[in-house]
Design a protein around this motif. Sequence first.
Motif, PDB file in Angstrom:
ATOM      1  N   UNK A 290      -3.521   6.588 -10.431  1.00 34.61           N
ATOM      2  CA  UNK A 290      -4.112   6.230  -9.141  1.00 34.61           C
ATOM      3  C   UNK A 290      -3.048   5.705  -8.184  1.00 34.61           C
ATOM      4  N   UNK A 291      -2.069   5.010  -8.700  1.00 30.77           N
ATOM      5  CA  UNK A 291      -1.030   4.442  -7.861  1.00 30.77           C
ATOM      6  C   UNK A 291       0.072   5.406  -7.496  1.00 30.77           C
ATOM      7  N   UNK A 292       0.199   6.485  -8.216  1.00 32.60           N
ATOM      8  CA  UNK A 292       1.248   7.456  -7.954  1.00 32.60           C
ATOM      9  C   UNK A 292       0.828   8.390  -6.832  1.00 32.60           C
TER      10      UNK A 292
ATOM     11  N   UNK B 136      -8.069  10.077  -3.300  1.00 39.04           N
ATOM     12  CA  UNK B 136      -8.215   8.891  -2.457  1.00 39.04           C
ATOM     13  C   UNK B 136      -6.879   8.490  -1.848  1.00 39.04           C
ATOM     14  N   UNK B 137      -5.833   8.576  -2.633  1.00 40.49           N
ATOM     15  CA  UNK B 137      -4.514   8.197  -2.158  1.00 40.49           C
ATOM     16  C   UNK B 137      -4.048   9.088  -1.024  1.00 40.49           C
ATOM     17  N   UNK B 138      -4.271  10.393  -1.141  1.00 45.01           N
ATOM     18  CA  UNK B 138      -3.833  11.305  -0.081  1.00 45.01           C
ATOM     19  C   UNK B 138      -4.655  11.117   1.186  1.00 45.01           C
ATOM     20  N   UNK B 139      -5.936  10.832   1.056  1.00 45.23           N
ATOM     21  CA  UNK B 139      -6.762  10.564   2.238  1.00 45.23           C
ATOM     22  C   UNK B 139      -6.250   9.316   2.948  1.00 45.23           C
ATOM     23  N   UNK B 140      -5.893   8.296   2.177  1.00 44.69           N
ATOM     24  CA  UNK B 140      -5.369   7.066   2.765  1.00 44.69           C
ATOM     25  C   UNK B 140      -4.035   7.295   3.465  1.00 44.69           C
TER      26      UNK B 140
ATOM     27  N   UNK C 183     -12.305   1.550   9.092  1.00 46.46           N
ATOM     28  CA  UNK C 183     -13.098   0.794   8.117  1.00 46.46           C
ATOM     29  C   UNK C 183     -13.354   1.611   6.859  1.00 46.46           C
ATOM     30  N   UNK C 184     -13.594   2.907   7.036  1.00 48.52           N
ATOM     31  CA  UNK C 184     -13.816   3.782   5.875  1.00 48.52           C
ATOM     32  C   UNK C 184     -12.556   3.889   5.025  1.00 48.52           C
TER      33      UNK C 184
ATOM     34  N   UNK D 235      -9.455   2.163   0.167  1.00 47.07           N
ATOM     35  CA  UNK D 235      -8.366   1.400  -0.450  1.00 47.07           C
ATOM     36  C   UNK D 235      -8.917   0.358  -1.410  1.00 47.07           C
ATOM     37  N   UNK D 236     -10.004  -0.301  -1.021  1.00 51.23           N
ATOM     38  CA  UNK D 236     -10.614  -1.290  -1.912  1.00 51.23           C
ATOM     39  C   UNK D 236     -11.190  -0.612  -3.155  1.00 51.23           C
ATOM     40  N   UNK D 237     -11.807   0.548  -2.973  1.00 48.07           N
ATOM     41  CA  UNK D 237     -12.335   1.297  -4.098  1.00 48.07           C
ATOM     42  C   UNK D 237     -11.217   1.704  -5.054  1.00 48.07           C
TER      43      UNK D 237
END
Length: 85
Positions: free
Chosen positions: A5-7, A32-36, A51-52, A57-59
Amino acid sequence: MARAFGEALAVQMVVGNAAIMPNGLLSSASTLTSVLTQGIGNTTDGSVQNDALWTLAMLLLVMSLFFNMIIKFIGRKTSINQGDR
């Protein structure tokens, strides 16, 4: 799994970083990482999109914490069982 998840870059490159819904297991998807990483620079503070992204990021943080807790629990349980022998 928690390390995956962190990579951010490695996962993005492997999955293909496509912003589409995958049709199957081998088709491209978005993490999730790429969307962020793609979206956080294009939003303004206080907007729904920002906000989304913070919610994502919290998820991501909660999922990583969950997997770390599972690994610690399994590691503790196996060390207790090996100590009984």
